[in-house]
Design an enzyme around this catalytic site. Structure first.
Site, short mmCIF file in Angstrom:
data_model
loop_
_atom_site.label_atom_id
_atom_site.label_comp_id
_atom_site.label_asym_id
_atom_site.label_seq_id
_atom_site.Cartn_x
_atom_site.Cartn_y
_atom_site.Cartn_z
N SER A 26 0.82 -1.20 0.00
CA SER A 26 0.00 0.00 0.00
C SER A 26 0.87 1.27 0.00
CB SER A 26 -0.95 -0.05 1.20
OG SER A 26 -2.01 0.86 1.05
N ASP B 131 -9.43 -4.05 -6.00
CA ASP B 131 -8.93 -3.35 -4.81
C ASP B 131 -9.71 -2.05 -4.61
OD1 ASP B 131 -7.38 -1.80 -2.95
OD2 ASP B 131 -5.61 -2.97 -3.47
N HIS C 140 -8.15 -5.23 -0.76
CA HIS C 140 -6.96 -4.50 -0.36
C HIS C 140 -6.29 -5.22 0.81
CE1 HIS C 140 -4.32 -1.02 -0.34
NE2 HIS C 140 -4.42 -0.98 0.98
#
Length: 383
Positions: free
Chosen positions: A171, A299, A328
């Site tokens: 991320s 995502d 995610h």
């Protein structure tokens, strides 16, 4: 590569330059030649994301914490695992968690444990204020700021000068990592890297953050950021300038926090300027070391439309793997689903070990002469 099977039994999409796709590295990645099978009832992107966050198992790992003082007086924490694994130390892997994340996160611990079992030396890089890392200056970290990573890489490499260095980020950590790779270019001291769930285009990600169910993620992350700044409020008293500390401490969204604090700390005139400049999609073309990017098509936080597919395909160093499902930081699939490691972990290790084998004749990290501005260890503890 791909597949015409049903959506729930489809091969991952693999994107790269023709030479790379036909090379030995990709041929060694048997994981991408297996259908990606999401765990039953976990194909909704939000359900999978939330399930992984709250129900994935948390490996029991103790750490030796090393706090490092950065050149500007800030502090980061490196967590080194204390595992009873009788295997030789090989290459070294630096892990970069996501926004507000750290060495206590499940996805971090699962990959760390797997890498250690494969004989790798692993360390978690906790950004300023994350995982109880000390905050010693009125500045946290950002999607654009790579200097802490640069100093950490130098410190770890100097500590293990005969080991090749690799890094993996998730991320926001992935965004920072890819920006760093692009900035370092041909002089990058890492031998390879992996980016997972990278938002790539922060402008697009910010737009999606304020839509529908995504508001829950936005509020949750903002809550973590608020908690962090309130914990260190004394550092920001009477700071002046364009800072809006009351807005940051009361932020109901990540954007509010970034407007009140982050973009000012790192010299941006607006949040949108910060998001555009910090987007790691711009950096792909400058990456000169092997890089694997793993993304999920569904995502909710790192939108697929932000993936720089054309630049990845044009760069002979970059490989992209996209699964149809995954959410995610989810990827609840594979042999250990639903409570074990993410589907990505075996692929990440397969890629890193293939790189290490292919580069066995390449130089390891070279010890640099100590210069002013090098980091220093300020404390070590067991946690």
């Amino acid at each position: 590569m791909g597949g015409g099977a049903s959506p729930k039994n489809r091969l991952p999409e693999v994107v790269g330059s023709p030479g790379l796709l036909e090379g030995e590295l990709v041929k060694s990645l048997s994981e991408v030649r297996k259908p990606y099978k999401p765990f039953p009832l976990l194909t909704n992107r939000h359900v999978e994301t939330i399930f992984a966050a709250f129900f994935r198992s948390l490996p029991n790992i103790k750490y030796r914490r090393e706090c490092l003082r950065m050149a500007d007086g800030g502090t980061v924490a490196l967590d080194w695992p204390l595992l009873d694994i009788d295997s030789p130390v090989g290459a070294t892997l630096i892990l970069l968690p996501g926004l507000t994340g750290g060495s206590d996160d499940t996805y971090v611990r699962h990959l760390l444990r797997r890498a250690c079992k494969h004989g790798w030396n692993v360390v978690v890089f906790n950004s300023r204020g994350c995982a109880d890392s000390p905050v010693t200056t009125p500045q946290f970290y950002s999607a654009s700021f790579t200097e802490d990573l640069r100093q950490v890489v130098k410190h770890v490499g100097t500590s293990f000068p005969t080991s090749r260095l690799y890094a993996a980020g998730w991320s926001l950590g992935a965004n920072i990592l890819v920006r760093y790779l692009g900035q370092e270019g041909e002089h990058c001291p890492l031998s390879g890297a992996v980016s997972l769930c990278n938002p790539f285009d922060l402008v697009a990600a910010d737009k999606d953050f304020h839509k529908g169910f995504n508001n829950l993620y936005d509020k949750a992350l903002a809550r973590g950021l608020r908690k962090n700044i309130k914990k260190h409020a004394a550092l920001f008293t009477n700071i002046g300038g364009e800072y809006n500390i009351p807005k940051a401490t009361a932020a109901k969204s990540v954007r509010d926090f970034d407007d009140g604090l982050t973009r000012v700390s790192f010299g941006y005139s607006s949040v949108d300027d910060y998001y555009y400049d910090a987007s790691s999609a711009h950096s792909i073309k400058d990456v000169k070391i092997p890089l694997l990017c793993i993304q999920a098509e569904n995502d909710p936080i790192a939108p697929a439309r932000g993936i720089p597919r054309a630049d990845i395909e044009a760069n002979q160093n970059c490989l992209l793997v996209v699964t149809l499902f995954g959410g995610h930081l989810g990827w609840v699939a594979g042999n250990e689903a639903p409570f074990g490691c993410p589907w990505t972990d075996p692929l990440v290790m397969q890629y890193l070990e293939a790189l290490e084998n292919l580069q066995s004749n390449q130089p390891s990290f070279q010890r640099a002469a100590k210069q002013d501005g090098d980091v220093e260890t300020v404390s070590v503890e067991i946690r």
